[in-house]
Write an enzyme that holds these catalytic residues in place. Structure first.
Site, PDB file in Angstrom:
ATOM      1  N   GLU A 104     -49.768  51.741  30.350  1.00  0.00           N
ATOM      2  CA  GLU A 104     -49.990  52.943  29.824  1.00  0.00           C
ATOM      3  C   GLU A 104     -48.952  53.146  28.748  1.00  0.00           C
ATOM      4  O   GLU A 104     -47.810  53.383  29.145  1.00  0.00           O
ATOM      5  CB  GLU A 104     -50.119  54.107  30.672  1.00  0.00           C
ATOM      6  CG  GLU A 104     -50.635  55.504  30.350  1.00  0.00           C
ATOM      7  CD  GLU A 104     -49.660  56.286  29.701  1.00  0.00           C
ATOM      8  OE1 GLU A 104     -49.343  56.164  28.819  1.00  0.00           O
ATOM      9  OE2 GLU A 104     -48.905  57.157  30.692  1.00  0.00           O
ATOM     10  N   LEU A 105     -49.228  52.923  27.560  1.00  0.00           N
ATOM     11  CA  LEU A 105     -48.349  52.788  26.405  1.00  0.00           C
ATOM     12  C   LEU A 105     -47.962  54.009  25.418  1.00  0.00           C
ATOM     13  O   LEU A 105     -48.490  55.080  25.775  1.00  0.00           O
ATOM     14  CB  LEU A 105     -48.372  51.396  25.770  1.00  0.00           C
ATOM     15  CG  LEU A 105     -48.556  50.214  26.579  1.00  0.00           C
ATOM     16  CD1 LEU A 105     -49.025  49.020  25.846  1.00  0.00           C
ATOM     17  CD2 LEU A 105     -47.218  50.052  27.587  1.00  0.00           C
ATOM     18  N   PRO A 109     -37.938  52.803  39.358  1.00  0.00           N
ATOM     19  CA  PRO A 109     -37.914  54.098  38.273  1.00  0.00           C
ATOM     20  C   PRO A 109     -37.159  53.987  37.256  1.00  0.00           C
ATOM     21  O   PRO A 109     -36.218  53.047  37.223  1.00  0.00           O
ATOM     22  CB  PRO A 109     -37.757  55.246  39.223  1.00  0.00           C
ATOM     23  CG  PRO A 109     -36.594  54.522  40.071  1.00  0.00           C
ATOM     24  CD  PRO A 109     -36.951  53.021  40.379  1.00  0.00           C
ATOM     25  N   SER A 118     -43.056  52.424  26.617  1.00  0.00           N
ATOM     26  CA  SER A 118     -43.220  52.191  25.105  1.00  0.00           C
ATOM     27  C   SER A 118     -44.217  50.742  25.044  1.00  0.00           C
ATOM     28  O   SER A 118     -44.460  50.091  25.696  1.00  0.00           O
ATOM     29  CB  SER A 118     -41.980  51.883  24.363  1.00  0.00           C
ATOM     30  OG  SER A 118     -41.420  50.555  24.785  1.00  0.00           O
ATOM     31  N   CYS A 152     -46.325  60.950  26.120  1.00  0.00           N
ATOM     32  CA  CYS A 152     -47.231  59.712  25.238  1.00  0.00           C
ATOM     33  C   CYS A 152     -48.441  60.708  24.626  1.00  0.00           C
ATOM     34  O   CYS A 152     -49.009  60.087  23.763  1.00  0.00           O
ATOM     35  CB  CYS A 152     -47.649  58.848  26.196  1.00  0.00           C
ATOM     36  SG  CYS A 152     -46.542  58.040  26.904  1.00  0.00           S
TER      37      CYS A 152
END
Ligand code: SIN
Length: 482
Positions: free
Chosen positions: A253-254, A179, A232, A287
């Site tokens: 997943e950016l 995490p 990121s 995001c």
């Protein structure tokens, strides 16, 4: 707020054991006031390899368990999360500052990924296909990838874990999570729930510590067959390069840079409500937050007046206050980026309609006023980069094509929003937007039922929906001569 001792007494979770007491520790900071609320062990390559070994050993029996049984475990963890919603929500607000109502919402959102995947586990179907001639039979099998390592972010400390753990366990994979350094307590609590429902040893594991050291160990160890990451785009690109050595499967997943378009026939009240919830959810630290707003010139004044008024009403403060809507910024680094975007816009001619200032309480506690910027132009940083903060720049447009061009003029492709009451216009716009997720009159599109993820530099693969389990499966075909 008192320290949560039950959590702090727990450590890392490897092969069904809580370990790491003797290790150097990393402090966890409450971003509302900068106070240290606890600490976790700073694990390194040795413990990461232990976790990989545990997950590897557990894989054979877990993957052979009937899907129905894996499903039952997932459902039990979802249930226990909901039963303990308040406890988990308070941990999240304590370690990352989000308003308590959002934290409660996140617990439900996070549990929904386990529930959804508990059902998907039972629907991993293979196929039979007619062969090329009378003697050939083709059978297609779907099998779990193997050991999955997840690297998760601080902005959704629970949901970004379950969105990965759910499909991984459902598919029959075993799982290790690293995490975010800022939010390990939520992750530890999730491991406690897994332990309580009796998920067999080694099936889920948790390591906290230096991200680069742990990430490199995941990448070097051939027993890890898949990496799944939310964070990121810069780190995502690094992980793609690293994963090339062993051709590990990868889900990313950016970052995003979501446009929100308000067309001339929009329901303005709905658009204002949507822009507020998309932009200021989690203090703008998601995001998929609307990062830039484009409004048709005919309704510009009306939209801006209503939006600025609504932004001015937002209450900033301690996430534990029930009526607070915008909490602290996660850290000084995040604050500096927001400030840099605002200062750059002001230097280039933008005007502040509301907000525009930050408040640094101490080096670990910073806030930024909900802000609206007008007179923005495409050359400003804020119109080109993800801000990750509560700042909304608004630009006018004249033609639909112009708005779509602005929206698509970015290397990112995670989420876009638009408001129109016209089905014809809306259909054309949704097809033209180069994004993985499009919200049409909907500013909160995320749900376990749908395949979340981005195109272009915003990511690889999807999480949720019936697509979400696929990245955790391998396809094998068997050709038989009869
Ligand atoms: C994210 O910001 O990465 C996730 C947002 C969501 O799931 O809604």
């Amino acid at each position: 707020m008192a320290k949560i001792d039950t959590v702090l007494s727990k450590l890392n979770y490897i092969n069904g054991e809580w370990i790491g007491n003797e290790r150097e520790r990393m402090d966890i900071i409450n971003p509302f006031n900068g106070e240290t609320i606890g600490s976790v062990p700073k694990m390194g390559p040795h413990e990461t390899d232990m976790a990989i070994e545990a997950a590897y050993s557990a894989f054979s029996s877990w993957s052979q368990l009937p899907a129905q049984e894996r499903s039952r475990y997932l459902k039990k963890v979802a249930d226990i999360m909901i039963e303990n919603k308040e406890e988990l929500a308070r941990i999240m607000t304590l370690e990352m500052g989000k308003p308590i109502r959002e934290s409660r919402g996140e617990v439900e959102y996070a549990a929904s990924f386990l529930e959804w995947n508990a059902e998907e586990a039972k629907r991993v179907y293979g196929r039979t296909v007619p062969g090329r001639d009378a003697s050939q039979r083709i059978t297609i099998l779907k099998q779990p990838v193997g050991v999955v390592a997840a690297i998760t972010p601080w902005n959704f400390p629970a949901a970004m874990i379950t969105r990965k753990m759910g499909p991984a366990l459902a598919a029959g994979c075993t799982f290790i999570v690293k995490p975010a350094e800022q939010t390990p307590l939520t992750a530890i609590k999730l491991m406690e729930y897994c332990e309580q429902v009796g998920i067999p040893n080694g099936v889920v594991n948790l390591v906290t510590g230096n991200p680069a050291e742990i990430g490199n160990t995941f990448m070097k160890n051939p027993k890890v067959r898949k990496i799944t990451f939310t964070g990121s785009s810069a780190v995502g690109k690094h992980l793609i390069r690293q994963s090339a050595d062993q051709i590990k499967k990868i889900s990313l997943e950016l970052g995003g840079h979501a446009p929100l378009l308000v067309f001339e026939d929009a329901d303005i009240e709905k658009a204002v409500r949507g822009a507020i919830s998309s932009k200021f959810r989690n203090a703008g630290q998601t995001c998929i937050c609307a990062n830039r707003i484009y409004v048709h010139e005919k309704i510009y004044a009306q939209f801006v007046n209503a939006f600025v008024h609504a932004v001015g009403q937002l209450k900033v403060g301690n996430g534990f206050d029930e009526d607070v809507q915008v909490g602290p910024i996660i850290n000084k680094y995040g604050y500096d980026k927001i400030n840099r975007h605002v200062q750059d816009a002001l230097n280039k001619g933008a005007k502040v309609a509301v907000g525009g200032k930050g408040n640094i309480v101490n080096e670990h506690a910073c806030f930024y006023q909900p802000t609206v910027l007008m007179n923005v132009t495409p050359d400003m940083l804020i119109m080109n980069e993800e801000t990750f903060g509560p700042v909304a720049p608004i630009q006018k447009f004249k033609q639909d094509e112009e708005a779509i061009q602005y929206a698509n003029d970015t290397p990112y492709g995670l989420t876009a929003y638009f408001y129109t009451e016209s089905v014809t216009r809306g259909t054309k716009v949704m097809e033209a937007l180069e994004y993985g997720i499009v919200g049409w009159n909907d500013a909160l599109p995320s749900t376990a039922q749908a395949p979340f993820g981005g195109i272009k530099e915003s990511g690889i693969a999807r999480e949720g929906g019936s697509e979400g389990i696929e990245p955790y499966l391998e396809t094998k075909y068997v050709s038989m001569e009869v």
